[in-house]
Design a protein around this motif. Structure first.
Motif, PDB file in Angstrom:
ATOM      1  N   GLU A   1       0.849  -1.203   0.000  1.00 58.89           N
ATOM      2  CA  GLU A   1       0.000   0.000   0.000  1.00 58.89           C
ATOM      3  C   GLU A   1       0.879   1.244   0.000  1.00 58.89           C
ATOM      4  N   ILE A   2       2.018   1.184   0.757  1.00 55.16           N
ATOM      5  CA  ILE A   2       2.934   2.343   0.774  1.00 55.16           C
ATOM      6  C   ILE A   2       3.477   2.591  -0.623  1.00 55.16           C
ATOM      7  N   THR A   3       3.858   1.520  -1.318  1.00 58.09           N
ATOM      8  CA  THR A   3       4.380   1.663  -2.688  1.00 58.09           C
ATOM      9  C   THR A   3       3.336   2.303  -3.596  1.00 58.09           C
ATOM     10  N   ARG A   4       2.070   1.843  -3.429  1.00 58.38           N
ATOM     11  CA  ARG A   4       0.992   2.421  -4.262  1.00 58.38           C
ATOM     12  C   ARG A   4       0.805   3.907  -3.968  1.00 58.38           C
ATOM     13  N   LEU A   5       0.802   4.260  -2.686  1.00 61.86           N
ATOM     14  CA  LEU A   5       0.597   5.665  -2.319  1.00 61.86           C
ATOM     15  C   LEU A   5       1.782   6.518  -2.774  1.00 61.86           C
ATOM     16  N   ARG A   6       3.023   5.960  -2.630  1.00 61.64           N
ATOM     17  CA  ARG A   6       4.194   6.734  -3.068  1.00 61.64           C
ATOM     18  C   ARG A   6       4.142   6.971  -4.573  1.00 61.64           C
ATOM     19  N   SER A   7       3.642   5.982  -5.312  1.00 68.10           N
ATOM     20  CA  SER A   7       3.477   6.153  -6.766  1.00 68.10           C
ATOM     21  C   SER A   7       2.480   7.265  -7.059  1.00 68.10           C
ATOM     22  N   GLY A   8       1.396   7.299  -6.245  1.00 63.41           N
ATOM     23  CA  GLY A   8       0.418   8.375  -6.417  1.00 63.41           C
ATOM     24  C   GLY A   8       1.023   9.734  -6.105  1.00 63.41           C
ATOM     25  N   VAL A   9       1.910   9.803  -5.102  1.00 59.23           N
ATOM     26  CA  VAL A   9       2.570  11.072  -4.758  1.00 59.23           C
ATOM     27  C   VAL A   9       3.455  11.531  -5.912  1.00 59.23           C
ATOM     28  N   ASN A  10       4.245  10.587  -6.470  1.00 51.12           N
ATOM     29  CA  ASN A  10       5.125  10.947  -7.597  1.00 51.12           C
ATOM     30  C   ASN A  10       4.304  11.418  -8.795  1.00 51.12           C
ATOM     31  N   LYS A  11       3.185  10.727  -9.023  1.00 50.32           N
ATOM     32  CA  LYS A  11       2.319  11.140 -10.132  1.00 50.32           C
ATOM     33  C   LYS A  11       1.744  12.526  -9.864  1.00 50.32           C
ATOM     34  N   GLY A  12       1.435  12.814  -8.595  1.00 51.48           N
ATOM     35  CA  GLY A  12       0.928  14.140  -8.241  1.00 51.48           C
ATOM     36  C   GLY A  12       1.952  15.220  -8.527  1.00 51.48           C
ATOM     37  N   HIS A  13       3.271  14.923  -8.245  1.00 48.72           N
ATOM     38  CA  HIS A  13       4.314  15.909  -8.567  1.00 48.72           C
ATOM     39  C   HIS A  13       4.318  16.220 -10.055  1.00 48.72           C
ATOM     40  N   GLU A  14       4.147  15.144 -10.873  1.00 49.33           N
ATOM     41  CA  GLU A  14       4.112  15.350 -12.333  1.00 49.33           C
ATOM     42  C   GLU A  14       2.877  16.164 -12.731  1.00 49.33           C
ATOM     43  N   GLN A  15       1.742  15.894 -12.083  1.00 43.84           N
ATOM     44  CA  GLN A  15       0.506  16.625 -12.414  1.00 43.84           C
ATOM     45  C   GLN A  15       0.641  18.102 -12.063  1.00 43.84           C
TER      46      GLN A  15
END
Length: 715
Positions: free
Chosen positions: A82-96
């Motif tokens: 779940e941490i990996t999934r959330l961290r991926s969402g955070v990185n995607k948010g930086h790109e957004q």
């Protein structure tokens, strides 16, 4: 200026007036178009700049909110996946966030806007750096320290929100400034257009007055009066009195007055010759010396012509007379030579033209606008007028057809364009427009109320005053409104269980009423069967069922479902009742082995437990009975094998046996001792009831035995 206008022709003067008016209109149109472009460019600022900019900033705000949630969720959990999934969402948010700022770049309006965008990026970059530090601590297993780091640096988090909010407010400010600028531009445009319009109108009025004065001076009077005099003279009416202004000798009317006098002399001579011809005095000639110039030549020519053409002229006069009376004669078939032949041919051509124009007029009268009209020359006023009539009628026909097509397409707001026509034709279209207005207002109101009814809103009716068929339409719409109101009241009562609801038939053809009554009867039948089943249940008639065949459709399914439900409920209850009845009569049945569900299974288990308990009681009763028969009076049932009141029963039986067998053992011991001659002392223990009688009898027996012993000893 005066010399210039004096030398200008009427056409040139009117052309000058048209040019002046056209230039003025072009000036007004040019200014208006320019100002409209200015307003468009200003007002379009919001579409091409403000809205895309606000959308980009809103995307950034939404992304920041998601980033913050994902960050804190990451710090709060330990599940690596779940941490990996959330961290991926955070990185995607930086790109957004980066994409949102890139989307904003093309919309930067000025230096301040660019500065605010830079501030946004710096605030977000600082926040991302803080997030990365927190993630580094979390990766090291220091989630608590990571959370403390985020809380300690809350100003950095707040800076992002403040920067984005300030940037949004600046964009809204730019939009408001553009709106204010558009309003100012519209005000300036209105002033310029009104100014140009006033100057144009004044210029046209001044030029028109100058042209009108010059034209009236040349005509000698009103153009319409001059045209009327010319038309009268042209048709041979010389009776008009031409009044001239004092000193007027050069105007058109002055010339026409002189011409009228000269023509009158010609007419008089023509009359003389005509009367002579009528009287048969064909040698009579006009006095040419009474005329001047060309008029004299005319008279002389007439005299000379009369000398040569009396015969053919008589024929021509006869034909002309017939034509003048509207009686078009047959074409001339006699042979003539030279000019007489030309005269004959011209008369025949005239006859052909009259026939053609008469047929054309007849075709137009019956609505045939495709008729071909031959215009013989530029001066053929009748043919030109007929052509113009057909063109106007064709235009009117097309306009009416356009309105018809629009009506077929449902474009009921379309109206005729009377400005394209003149006179009665324009009035026809105005009348059609008024008729359409009169038709559409009631229709529009009816449509509005019907739309409300379609949406379930029965608060309004058609209240406007109507006449004729519109009144019938109004009554029909209001009738539907009233019927639906009654229907809602009827259905509401039915829904609330009020079977007294009534609804009258709307008409003899009301099919819905029949189904509403059937609905009521079906529900009443359901209620009746429900009451019947309830009454039967109260009376203990558990085998009673409703007759499902009396119902149809889902109503039948409801009744069948109730019957099946009763079967499912009453079957186990009947089994339970039978078992209880048997147990109450001492006939302990076998345990229930059928399968039941839910509460029925609990009931089955309880009955089986009761059977087990009663069987245990019966077994213990048999044990005690057998022991008593065998004289094993010390035998007792094991009360610990039973529970509840069953244990109390066994304990009570044991206590009863103790209470019964104790005195019996004493009695048996006393009897045994007496039987062996060992007379025991009297029983002194207290007993109750029959045990006390037994005690007293034993004591009496002891007394009697003791008396016998005493008597025996005395002997």
């Amino acid at each position: 200026m005066n010399n210039t206008t004096e030398s200008m022709t009427v056409a040139q003067r009117l052309s000058a007036l048209i040019v002046a008016a056209t230039l003025g209109l072009f000036a007004v149109a040019g200014v208006g178009l320019y100002q409209m472009q200015q307003v468009y460019e200003i007002t379009n600022f919001s579409n091409v700049n403000t809205i895309p900019a606000l959308n980009a900033l809103d995307d950034a705000v939404d992304t920041m909110a998601t980033l913050r949630v994902n960050l804190w969720q990451t710090l709060a959990i330990t599940d690596k996946a779940e941490i990996t999934r959330l961290r991926s969402g955070v990185n995607k948010g930086h790109e957004q966030l980066d994409e949102a700022f890139k989307a904003y770049d093309p919309t930067v309006a000025d230096a301040e806007d660019a500065r605010l965008l830079k501030e946004d990026r710096e605030a977000v970059a600082e926040y991302i750096k803080l997030c990365n530090n927190a993630f580094a601590l979390a990766d090291a297993g220091k989630n608590t320290q990571a959370g403390d780091l985020m809380l300690a640096n809350q100003p950095i988090v707040n800076r992002v929100g403040v920067a984005l909010d300030a940037h949004r407010d600046y964009n809204i400010k730019l939009s408001n400034q553009a709106a204010a600028s558009a309003i100012a531009t519209i005000s300036r445009s209105t002033t310029l257009i009104v100014t140009f319009s006033v100057f144009t109108v004044l210029a046209v009025i001044v030029l028109g007055i100058v042209i009108l004065r010059k034209l009236v001076g040349q005509l000698g009077g009103e153009p319409s009066w001059a045209a009327e005099i010319a038309n009268r003279i042209a048709v041979g009416d010389l009776s008009s009195q031409i009044e001239l202004r004092p000193g007027d000798s050069t105007s058109l009317l002055a010339s026409m007055k002189r011409m009228s006098g000269a023509i009158r002399f010609l007419v008089d001579d023509a009359g003389l010759l005509s009367r002579a011809a009528v009287e048969g005095r064909l040698a009579t000639r006009a006095d040419a010396t009474k005329h001047q110039g060309e008029y004299r030549k005319i008279v002389e020519g007439v005299n000379q012509t009369l000398d040569a053409v009396i015969g053919p002229l008589n024929v021509a006069a006869d034909y002309v007379d017939k034509i003048a009376q509207g009686n078009t004669p047959a074409k001339i078939t006699d042979s003539y030579n030279g000019d007489f032949n030309i005269l004959k041919n011209n008369l025949n051509l005239c006859i052909d033209a009259i026939d053609q124009q008469a047929k054309a007029a007849q075709a137009i009268a019956v609505g045939d606008l495709s008729v071909k009209i031959n215009v013989r020359s530029e001066n053929d006023a009748v043919a030109k007028s007929l052509v113009r009539v057909t063109e106007v009628l064709q235009g009117l026909q097309k306009e009416l057809q356009r309105l018809t097509d629009a009506s077929k397409e449902g474009l009921l707001s379309e109206r005729g364009k009377p400005e394209q026509f003149q006179g009665a034709y324009a009035e026809v279209l105005r009348g059609v427009n008024q008729m359409l207005d009169a038709i559409l207002i009631p229709i529009g109101e009816g449509n509005r109320v019907l739309s409300l009814i379609c949406g379930g809103n029965l608060r309004e009716r058609v209240e406007i005053a109507c006449k004729g068929d519109h009144e019938k339409m109004k009554q029909a719409v209001n009738g539907v409104h009233g019927w639906l109101t009654d229907l809602i009241a009827y259905v509401t009562k039915m829904a609330n269980g009020d079977m007294t609801a009534e609804m009258a038939k709307a008409s003899s053809d009301d099919q819905i009423h029949e189904w509403l009554m059937l609905l009521k009867r079906n529900i009443q039948a359901l209620v009746a069967d429900a009451n019947m089943l309830s009454k039967a249940a109260v009376e203990g008639k558990l085998a009673t069922r409703a007759d499902a065949s009396k119902h149809q459709g889902d109503y039948r399914k409801i009744v069948e479902g109730v019957n099946q439900t009763l079967d499912s409920v009453i079957g186990p209850l009947n089994v339970a009742a039978d078992y209880v009845d048997k147990i109450s009569k001492g006939a302990i049945p076998a345990k229930i082995t059928d399968t039941y569900n839910g509460d029925f299974n609990i009931l089955k288990n309880n009955l089986n437990a009761a059977i087990d308990n009663v069987n245990a009681l019966v077994a213990d009763a048999g044990l005690l009975s057998k022991a008593a028969v065998e004289g094993k009076l010390a035998t007792r049932a094991d009360a610990s094998k039973h529970q509840g009141d069953y244990r109390k029963i066994v304990e009570g039986v044991n206590q009863t046996l103790d209470a019964v067998i104790g005195p019996l053992n004493v009695a048996a011991d006393y009897v045994d001792r007496i039987a062996k001659g060992a007379i025991p002392p009297k029983i002194t223990d207290p007993y109750n009831g029959d045990f006390n009688i037994l005690k007293n009898n034993l004591n009496l027996a002891i007394d009697n035995v003791n008396a016998l012993v005493a008597d025996a000893l005395m002997l």
